[in-house]
Design a protein around this motif. Structure first.
Motif, PDB file in Angstrom:
ATOM      1  N   ALA A  89     -39.066  62.207  -3.762  1.00  0.00           N
ATOM      2  CA  ALA A  89     -39.150  63.661  -3.561  1.00  0.00           C
ATOM      3  C   ALA A  89     -39.082  64.002  -2.072  1.00  0.00           C
ATOM      4  O   ALA A  89     -38.386  64.945  -1.662  1.00  0.00           O
ATOM      5  N   GLU A  90     -39.800  63.243  -1.262  1.00  0.00           N
ATOM      6  CA  GLU A  90     -39.768  63.479   0.188  1.00  0.00           C
ATOM      7  C   GLU A  90     -38.359  63.298   0.746  1.00  0.00           C
ATOM      8  O   GLU A  90     -37.913  64.054   1.615  1.00  0.00           O
ATOM      9  N   GLY A  91     -37.651  62.304   0.232  1.00  0.00           N
ATOM     10  CA  GLY A  91     -36.292  62.056   0.681  1.00  0.00           C
ATOM     11  C   GLY A  91     -35.363  63.223   0.397  1.00  0.00           C
ATOM     12  O   GLY A  91     -34.418  63.473   1.148  1.00  0.00           O
ATOM     13  N   TYR A  92     -35.629  63.930  -0.683  1.00  0.00           N
ATOM     14  CA  TYR A  92     -34.825  65.093  -1.046  1.00  0.00           C
ATOM     15  C   TYR A  92     -35.431  66.404  -0.540  1.00  0.00           C
ATOM     16  O   TYR A  92     -34.894  67.479  -0.814  1.00  0.00           O
ATOM     17  N   GLY A  93     -36.542  66.304   0.160  1.00  0.00           N
ATOM     18  CA  GLY A  93     -37.167  67.511   0.698  1.00  0.00           C
ATOM     19  C   GLY A  93     -37.735  68.418  -0.365  1.00  0.00           C
ATOM     20  O   GLY A  93     -37.774  69.650  -0.201  1.00  0.00           O
ATOM     21  N   ILE A  94     -38.186  67.838  -1.461  1.00  0.00           N
ATOM     22  CA  ILE A  94     -38.719  68.613  -2.580  1.00  0.00           C
ATOM     23  C   ILE A  94     -40.244  68.487  -2.601  1.00  0.00           C
ATOM     24  O   ILE A  94     -40.773  67.366  -2.601  1.00  0.00           O
ATOM     25  N   PRO A  95     -40.970  69.598  -2.607  1.00  0.00           N
ATOM     26  CA  PRO A  95     -42.437  69.530  -2.669  1.00  0.00           C
ATOM     27  C   PRO A  95     -42.897  68.706  -3.873  1.00  0.00           C
ATOM     28  O   PRO A  95     -42.328  68.811  -4.963  1.00  0.00           O
ATOM     29  N   TYR A  96     -43.953  67.933  -3.658  1.00  0.00           N
ATOM     30  CA  TYR A  96     -44.401  66.976  -4.673  1.00  0.00           C
ATOM     31  C   TYR A  96     -45.920  66.963  -4.728  1.00  0.00           C
ATOM     32  O   TYR A  96     -46.606  67.127  -3.710  1.00  0.00           O
ATOM     33  N   GLU A  97     -46.431  66.753  -5.925  1.00  0.00           N
ATOM     34  CA  GLU A  97     -47.861  66.530  -6.093  1.00  0.00           C
ATOM     35  C   GLU A  97     -48.058  65.591  -7.273  1.00  0.00           C
ATOM     36  O   GLU A  97     -47.292  65.629  -8.251  1.00  0.00           O
ATOM     37  N   ALA A  98     -49.061  64.748  -7.179  1.00  0.00           N
ATOM     38  CA  ALA A  98     -49.410  63.850  -8.278  1.00  0.00           C
ATOM     39  C   ALA A  98     -50.781  64.232  -8.811  1.00  0.00           C
ATOM     40  O   ALA A  98     -51.670  64.623  -8.054  1.00  0.00           O
ATOM     41  N   VAL A  99     -50.935  64.107 -10.115  1.00  0.00           N
ATOM     42  CA  VAL A  99     -52.224  64.403 -10.728  1.00  0.00           C
ATOM     43  C   VAL A  99     -52.527  63.353 -11.795  1.00  0.00           C
ATOM     44  O   VAL A  99     -51.650  62.988 -12.585  1.00  0.00           O
ATOM     45  N   ALA A 100     -53.752  62.851 -11.773  1.00  0.00           N
ATOM     46  CA  ALA A 100     -54.195  61.881 -12.768  1.00  0.00           C
ATOM     47  C   ALA A 100     -55.514  62.291 -13.402  1.00  0.00           C
ATOM     48  O   ALA A 100     -55.894  61.785 -14.458  1.00  0.00           O
ATOM     49  N   ASP A 101     -56.214  63.223 -12.771  1.00  0.00           N
ATOM     50  CA  ASP A 101     -57.531  63.687 -13.221  1.00  0.00           C
ATOM     51  C   ASP A 101     -57.374  65.037 -13.909  1.00  0.00           C
ATOM     52  O   ASP A 101     -56.845  65.990 -13.323  1.00  0.00           O
ATOM     53  N   ARG A 102     -57.836  65.148 -15.150  1.00  0.00           N
ATOM     54  CA  ARG A 102     -57.652  66.416 -15.869  1.00  0.00           C
ATOM     55  C   ARG A 102     -58.409  67.561 -15.209  1.00  0.00           C
ATOM     56  O   ARG A 102     -58.038  68.722 -15.368  1.00  0.00           O
ATOM     57  N   GLY A 103     -59.420  67.243 -14.432  1.00  0.00           N
ATOM     58  CA  GLY A 103     -60.128  68.302 -13.724  1.00  0.00           C
ATOM     59  C   GLY A 103     -59.283  68.950 -12.643  1.00  0.00           C
ATOM     60  O   GLY A 103     -59.577  70.063 -12.198  1.00  0.00           O
ATOM     61  N   GLU A 104     -58.228  68.259 -12.216  1.00  0.00           N
ATOM     62  CA  GLU A 104     -57.345  68.782 -11.173  1.00  0.00           C
ATOM     63  C   GLU A 104     -56.055  69.356 -11.733  1.00  0.00           C
ATOM     64  O   GLU A 104     -55.232  69.896 -10.987  1.00  0.00           O
ATOM     65  N   LEU A 105     -55.867  69.253 -13.045  1.00  0.00           N
ATOM     66  CA  LEU A 105     -54.587  69.604 -13.654  1.00  0.00           C
ATOM     67  C   LEU A 105     -54.246  71.087 -13.516  1.00  0.00           C
ATOM     68  O   LEU A 105     -53.145  71.441 -13.076  1.00  0.00           O
ATOM     69  N   ALA A 106     -55.158  71.961 -13.901  1.00  0.00           N
ATOM     70  CA  ALA A 106     -54.867  73.400 -13.901  1.00  0.00           C
ATOM     71  C   ALA A 106     -54.502  73.902 -12.509  1.00  0.00           C
ATOM     72  O   ALA A 106     -53.545  74.672 -12.336  1.00  0.00           O
ATOM     73  N   ALA A 107     -55.216  73.438 -11.498  1.00  0.00           N
ATOM     74  CA  ALA A 107     -54.935  73.877 -10.127  1.00  0.00           C
ATOM     75  C   ALA A 107     -53.588  73.358  -9.655  1.00  0.00           C
ATOM     76  O   ALA A 107     -52.842  74.060  -8.965  1.00  0.00           O
ATOM     77  N   ALA A 108     -53.249  72.118 -10.036  1.00  0.00           N
ATOM     78  CA  ALA A 108     -51.957  71.557  -9.653  1.00  0.00           C
ATOM     79  C   ALA A 108     -50.809  72.313 -10.309  1.00  0.00           C
ATOM     80  O   ALA A 108     -49.780  72.587  -9.675  1.00  0.00           O
ATOM     81  N   VAL A 109     -50.991  72.673 -11.566  1.00  0.00           N
ATOM     82  CA  VAL A 109     -49.969  73.455 -12.274  1.00  0.00           C
ATOM     83  C   VAL A 109     -49.781  74.812 -11.598  1.00  0.00           C
ATOM     84  O   VAL A 109     -48.650  75.283 -11.408  1.00  0.00           O
ATOM     85  N   GLU A 110     -50.865  75.431 -11.209  1.00  0.00           N
ATOM     86  CA  GLU A 110     -50.779  76.740 -10.557  1.00  0.00           C
ATOM     87  C   GLU A 110     -50.042  76.630  -9.222  1.00  0.00           C
ATOM     88  O   GLU A 110     -49.217  77.494  -8.885  1.00  0.00           O
ATOM     89  N   ARG A 111     -50.309  75.585  -8.463  1.00  0.00           N
ATOM     90  CA  ARG A 111     -49.604  75.406  -7.191  1.00  0.00           C
ATOM     91  C   ARG A 111     -48.103  75.184  -7.424  1.00  0.00           C
ATOM     92  O   ARG A 111     -47.267  75.689  -6.671  1.00  0.00           O
TER      93      ARG A 111
END
Length: 571
Positions: free
Chosen positions: A510-532
């Motif tokens: 993703a960095e190579g293509y200049g595309i914003p990226y985020e990883a999520v593995a914890d369900r407590g962080e899922l909703a906020a990551a989706v919103e971003r």
């Protein structure tokens, strides 16, 4: 007054402009170079008429054209070179044929004088494409360009839509002709809109009026015919519960009270069970795929079957029909509705609830609201669905991601589902999502993919980078070819033969293509990551670390009757 003399390549540009084309997906090469020279003026010069989107692989051009067509209702267009450029599009052509998607593929070809000599990058495209296209034709003279293009668009979009392939030899591109626009709206022996039979309409209405337990099966034909409102009026007047096929999911809003969910192998348990209880089965613009019927010999044997379809060849092909209503459902549905009695099938509708409750408890809630353990695909889909509130377009790849995304997404607007149904093409999702962003630029496009399908067309991240196509990519990474692994576990004694995936570091890609990226593995962080992800203005890649060996349930196993659907894995 003398007519203007122009090249065949210029004639192609004018013909496309005359068809109202706004976006073209393509990849240049030697045999199509004269067309691309003409395209220079029409896509970025003074004659600017349409946008050309440079894909990174010709298969991506075809799938992008499909995505564009699915969400816009217009014909998708791609332009490629001869030989491997043309053959690379054929998976997309076959996919479009299976799923009734209107696209026109224009491919370069060696000059007519070199045909049959095994010239560089020569292939018999017409011969190869004929079995998997609605029409394929070789334009040998510049004088035939305007006619061939008009005929191609007419055939692609009319009746039951589908793909058309135009093979364009180089001599026809560079030689000249007098320019004269053409308009084709008739092809001898081709009847795209059959005459509706009044007798069939009356017979269908009579069966429905006398039914105690009617059930409607809604397919993509409703979307293709633009008959969403006619469908709702039909169902509401006769109070008929309805299930939707994979490609017909947005033909009826998810929150409509008569909507009972998705049909098929991984569809709703209640629909499969009730298919075997209904007394009248009304199939509307669907083809009784094996993924819907399960074992055909046991499918809805107790019911009278009414089949509404524009394509006569679908009647009795898989399931025997009692009343066939051949015609455009935009016409046939209101014709039947006018003869229907206002009805109330509350008791029949309510009888679905016990099965729905059982499925919710044993399959749905564990999939979308797990209490512990790694993230599940279903809960990621549900989180995105809740955040988009039924307004987004869903694009999927193929496999477990497809089945769970289509099950748990929400559809409140028409033309909101883009997926590979009949052909099941891995790698479809990424380029199709690009096409969808151009076909519906005012809508959010969410693309779900597994790690297998994502890597089959990963080069299209370059197209996303260049175009800043705002695709919200949700990568459901379980380090497996998940659907094949599930079948290996269920039907092949858990012998996991080459389905484990060693994956790259998607963050670096993703960095190579200049595309914003985020990883999520914890369900407590899922909703906020989706919103971003959803708040990002352009493209975004959200990688979700998914439980490796989770299964898609419920499921009707291949070769089983639909009422043998299992809610939980039995191994």
């Amino acid at each position: 007054m003398a007519k203007e003399i122009i090249t065949g390549a210029e004639a192609l540009m004018r013909a496309l402009e005359g068809e109202g084309v706004k976006t073209v997906f393509g990849y240049p090469g030697g045999a199509i170079m004269p067309v691309y020279d003409a395209l220079y003026d029409y896509a970025q010069g003074e004659k600017k008429a349409f946008d050309h989107i440079l894909v990174r692989h010709e298969q991506g051009a075809a799938h992008a054209a499909e995505g564009y067509a699915r969400v816009s209702g217009e014909v998708g267009v791609c332009i490629v070179t001869s030989g491997p450029g043309a053959t690379n599009t054929l998976t997309g052509v076959a996919d479009a044929m299976m799923d009734s998607t209107p696209i026109v593929v224009i491919a370069g070809q060696v000059g007519v004088g070199a045909l049959g000599t095994d010239a560089f990058q020569e292939v018999d495209l017409v011969g190869v494409a004929q079995p998997i296209s609605k029409w394929s034709y070789q334009i040998r003279r510049p004088e035939d360009v305007a006619w061939a293009v008009s005929r191609a668009f007419y055939i692609a979009r009319s009746g039951r839509p589908g793909p058309v392939v135009l093979d364009f030899p180089k001599n026809a591109q560079v030689h000249t002709c007098e320019w004269e626009p053409q308009h084709v709206d008739f092809v001898r022996s081709y009847v795209p809109y059959p005459q509706l039979s009044d007798k069939a309409v009356v017979e269908a209405a009579t069966l429905i009026n006398n039914a105690k337990k009617p059930l409607a099966l809604v397919g993509q034909g409703v979307e293709l015919g633009g008959a969403q409102s006619e469908l709702a009026e039909f169902l509401e007047k006769a109070d008929i519960p309805a299930g939707r096929t994979l490609l017909g999911l947005s033909a009826l809003p998810s929150n409509h009270p008569l909507n009972k969910g998705m049909l098929g192998m991984h569809g709703q348990y209640s629909l499969n069970m009730k298919t075997q209880e209904c007394d009248v089965l009304i199939a509307i613009g669907m083809r009784f795929s094996d993924r819907v019927t399960g074992l055909p010999s046991t499918y809805a044997k107790q019911a009278k079957v009414i089949h509404l379809d524009i394509d006569k060849s679908e009647i009795d092909k898989c399931i025997k029909t009692d009343v066939a209503v051949i015609g455009d459902c935009k016409v046939s549905l209101p014709a039947i509705t006018r003869l229907l009695k206002k009805n109330d099938h509350r008791e029949w509708r309510d009888s679905f609830q016990a099965y729905q409750d059982m499925e919710n408890e044993r399959a749905v809630e564990p999939a979308i609201h797990p209490e512990d353990g790694p993230l599940l695909m279903g809960e990621v889909v549900n989180a995105v669905a809740e955040a988009t509130k039924g307004e987004a377009i869903l694009v999927t790849d193929v496999g477990q991601n497809q089945m769970l995304a289509t099950r748990y997404f929400r559809y409140h607007r028409k033309r909101s589902i883009v997926t590979s149904g009949g052909l099941g093409t891995m790698g479809f999702g990424l380029p199709a999502a690009i096409g969808a962003t151009f076909g519906a630029p005012d809508r959010t496009v969410c693309m779900f993919s597994g790690d297998g399908g994502f890597q089959m067309s990963i080069q299209e991240l370059g197209t996303i980078m260049e175009q800043q196509a705002p695709v919200k990519m949700i990568l459901l990474n379980n380090n497996y070819l998940g659907n094949v692994r599930q079948w290996q576990d269920m039907f092949w004694n858990k012998r996991k033969s080459f389905t484990k995936m060693l994956n790259p570091r998607y963050k670096l890609i993703a960095e190579g293509y200049g595309i914003p990226y985020e990883a999520v593995a914890d369900r407590g962080e899922l909703a906020a990551a989706v919103e971003r992800m959803l708040q990002a203005k352009g493209p975004f890649l959200l990688e979700c670390a998914i439980k490796e060996e989770a299964d898609v349930m419920p499921m009707t196993a291949p070769g089983k009757s639909v009422d043998e659907m299992e809610l939980e894995i039995s191994i």
